[in-house]
Scaffold this motif. Structure first.
Motif, PDB file in Angstrom:
ATOM      1  N   PHE A  45      -0.736   5.451   8.728  1.00 23.66           N
ATOM      2  CA  PHE A  45      -1.946   4.896   9.553  1.00 23.66           C
ATOM      3  C   PHE A  45      -2.500   6.370  10.884  1.00 23.66           C
ATOM      4  CE2 PHE A  45      -3.080   2.012  13.510  1.00 23.66           C
ATOM      5  CZ  PHE A  45      -4.464   1.743  12.197  1.00 23.66           C
ATOM      6  N   ARG A  82       1.153  -3.334  10.087  1.00 21.18           N
ATOM      7  CA  ARG A  82      -0.268  -4.044   9.743  1.00 21.18           C
ATOM      8  C   ARG A  82       0.067  -4.154  11.322  1.00 21.18           C
ATOM      9  NH1 ARG A  82      -4.369  -6.260   6.752  1.00 21.18           N
ATOM     10  NH2 ARG A  82      -3.964  -5.290   4.760  1.00 21.18           N
ATOM     11  N   PHE A  89      -8.230  -6.524  13.093  1.00 24.81           N
ATOM     12  CA  PHE A  89      -8.387  -5.010  12.288  1.00 24.81           C
ATOM     13  C   PHE A  89     -10.175  -5.401  12.842  1.00 24.81           C
ATOM     14  CE2 PHE A  89      -5.895  -4.821   8.826  1.00 24.81           C
ATOM     15  CZ  PHE A  89      -5.111  -3.615   9.299  1.00 24.81           C
ATOM     16  N   LYS A  90     -10.120  -4.587  14.284  1.00 28.33           N
ATOM     17  CA  LYS A  90     -11.228  -4.408  14.632  1.00 28.33           C
ATOM     18  C   LYS A  90     -12.848  -4.210  13.490  1.00 28.33           C
ATOM     19  CE  LYS A  90      -9.308  -2.457  18.671  1.00 28.33           C
ATOM     20  NZ  LYS A  90      -9.135  -0.878  19.867  1.00 28.33           N
ATOM     21  N   THR A  91     -13.057  -3.601  12.570  1.00 23.44           N
ATOM     22  CA  THR A  91     -13.870  -3.280  11.461  1.00 23.44           C
ATOM     23  C   THR A  91     -13.762  -3.373  10.453  1.00 23.44           C
ATOM     24  OG1 THR A  91     -13.732  -0.755  11.685  1.00 23.44           O
ATOM     25  CG2 THR A  91     -14.639  -1.332  13.399  1.00 23.44           C
ATOM     26  N   LYS A  92     -14.234  -3.516   9.736  1.00 20.26           N
ATOM     27  CA  LYS A  92     -14.559  -3.436   7.766  1.00 20.26           C
ATOM     28  C   LYS A  92     -13.414  -2.371   7.943  1.00 20.26           C
ATOM     29  CE  LYS A  92     -14.058  -5.602   3.888  1.00 20.26           C
ATOM     30  NZ  LYS A  92     -14.140  -4.279   3.187  1.00 20.26           N
ATOM     31  N   GLU A  93     -14.501  -1.065   7.659  1.00 25.48           N
ATOM     32  CA  GLU A  93     -13.541   0.438   7.531  1.00 25.48           C
ATOM     33  C   GLU A  93     -12.446   0.051   8.010  1.00 25.48           C
ATOM     34  OE1 GLU A  93     -16.584  -1.001   9.459  1.00 25.48           O
ATOM     35  OE2 GLU A  93     -17.787   0.019   8.334  1.00 25.48           O
ATOM     36  N   GLU A  94     -11.419  -0.136   9.477  1.00 24.70           N
ATOM     37  CA  GLU A  94     -10.684   0.451   9.342  1.00 24.70           C
ATOM     38  C   GLU A  94      -9.215  -0.742   8.758  1.00 24.70           C
ATOM     39  OE1 GLU A  94      -8.240   0.467  14.102  1.00 24.70           O
ATOM     40  OE2 GLU A  94      -8.725  -2.056  13.615  1.00 24.70           O
ATOM     41  N   GLU A  95     -10.580  -2.226   8.164  1.00 27.71           N
ATOM     42  CA  GLU A  95      -8.918  -2.564   7.617  1.00 27.71           C
ATOM     43  C   GLU A  95      -9.093  -1.865   6.184  1.00 27.71           C
ATOM     44  OE1 GLU A  95      -8.810  -7.493   6.266  1.00 27.71           O
ATOM     45  OE2 GLU A  95     -10.268  -6.499   6.608  1.00 27.71           O
ATOM     46  N   ASP A  96     -10.076  -1.420   4.917  1.00 26.36           N
ATOM     47  CA  ASP A  96     -10.334  -0.714   4.219  1.00 26.36           C
ATOM     48  C   ASP A  96      -9.173   0.476   3.797  1.00 26.36           C
ATOM     49  OD1 ASP A  96     -11.823  -2.421   3.287  1.00 26.36           O
ATOM     50  OD2 ASP A  96     -14.043  -1.539   3.433  1.00 26.36           O
ATOM     51  N   TYR A  97      -9.622   0.563   5.169  1.00 25.46           N
ATOM     52  CA  TYR A  97      -9.024   2.459   5.679  1.00 25.46           C
ATOM     53  C   TYR A  97      -7.197   2.019   5.535  1.00 25.46           C
ATOM     54  CZ  TYR A  97      -5.731   5.914   7.671  1.00 25.46           C
ATOM     55  OH  TYR A  97      -4.975   6.928   7.804  1.00 25.46           O
ATOM     56  N   PHE A  98      -7.085   1.080   5.991  1.00 26.55           N
ATOM     57  CA  PHE A  98      -5.186   0.265   6.059  1.00 26.55           C
ATOM     58  C   PHE A  98      -4.509   0.196   4.568  1.00 26.55           C
ATOM     59  CE2 PHE A  98      -1.508  -2.178   6.710  1.00 26.55           C
ATOM     60  CZ  PHE A  98      -0.875  -0.927   8.273  1.00 26.55           C
TER      61      PHE A  98
END
Length: 291
Positions: A45, A82, A89-98
């Motif tokens: 992470f 998680r 998640f704060k952003t969609k990018e952060e969620e996609d990364y996870f």
């Protein structure tokens, strides 16, 4: 029951923000007396493992080849987890990364022959708090694709028992919640990873919940504490009734491994890590001999 430890027994370096790699960790775990390992991938992470690279499959191949040379077996893994609240998640990018590092962790688990990947259940907090229906629905939303991928990779999913903290409930902290979650999926390749330290924080008697969970327990996280903080101590340095725990595991017919999740070496100077790990292995062998 085999004695095992997580690879992060030799991960952290005192005073440094860098991690020791998996292959060096494996070699030192083997030398300390551990032939069975849990592949801890939580450091994916923050991006501090070999698996964060573009050549992550090649890195997994190298680890598999080294394990074969050393005679090491990976029986469990700990993918990145998680934050406990859902959504979170704060952003969609952060969620996609996870989502991507989770996908990698499951594939890597399959490549290394892992039998059980341990996941933290999430707690719903958007529509209703402390609702079993909301919590189970949220976990289905989060883990449906993970479980589907795990089945393709021949990896079982074991949900870990949580512990309440900061005066807030966490879903999956009780036996009944975990049983309900596992049953809701109706999948034989799913079960529970019983974290003995978490159990000691939640229950006045750490033996009783193990007996109540029974055959649902497919994996273990082994560590000690004094019933308050998640100290991750070596057994016998906290307040857990280890004689009772081992007897309970034998009574329920537990068939998995005895897997350390200890912080013994997190802040230890490197010159002392190997002797400390041997000390932990000696204690582990003593406990496993009770079964």
């Amino acid at each position: 029951m085999r004695l095992a430890t997580m690879t992060n027994l030799f991960r952290d370096q005192r005073g440094l923000d860098t991690h020791i790699g998996y292959i060096e960790s494996m070699r030192r775990c083997k030398a300390a007396g551990f032939d069975t390992l849990d592949l801890n991938m939580c450091a994916m992470f923050p991006g501090k493992t070999e698996f964060n690279r573009e050549d992550w499959r090649a890195q997994a191949d190298k680890i598999r080849e080294e394990a074969e040379k050393l005679g090491i077996v990976f029986s469990q893994s700990h993918p990145p987890y998680r934050p406990s609240k859902f959504p979170h998640f704060k952003t969609k990018e952060e969620e996609d990364y996870f989502d991507e590092i989770t996908r990698r962790s499951i594939i890597i688990s399959g490549m290394l022959g892992v039998k059980w990947a341990v996941m933290h259940p999430v707690t719903a907090c958007e529509n209703a708090e402390y609702s079993l229906e909301e919590d189970i629905a949220s976990n289905h939303e989060v883990f449906a694709s993970v479980i589907e991928l795990a089945a393709k990779e021949n990896v079982g999913i074991a949900f870990e028992n949580m512990a309440d903290r900061d005066n807030k409930r966490r879903f999956g902290a009780t036996v009944s919640e975990l049983k309900s979650l596992v049953d809701s999926f109706g999948d034989a390749k799913m079960g529970v990873c019983w974290d003995i330290g978490h159990g000691n924080r939640m229950y006045m008697d750490s033996v009783r919940p193990i007996k109540e969970m029974g055959e649902y327990i497919k994996a273990l996280h082994v560590d000690d504490n004094h019933g308050g903080n998640d100290e991750h101590l070596v057994p016998f340095l906290g307040s857990i009734n280890w004689e009772g725990v081992m007897k309970a595991l034998k009574e329920i017919g537990y068939e998995g491994d005895f897997v350390y999740e200890i912080k013994l070496n997190d802040y230890m100077p490197d010159a002392l890590k190997d002797s400390a790990a041997k000390f932990a292995a000696e204690i582990g062998r003593y406990l496993v001999s009770m079964c």
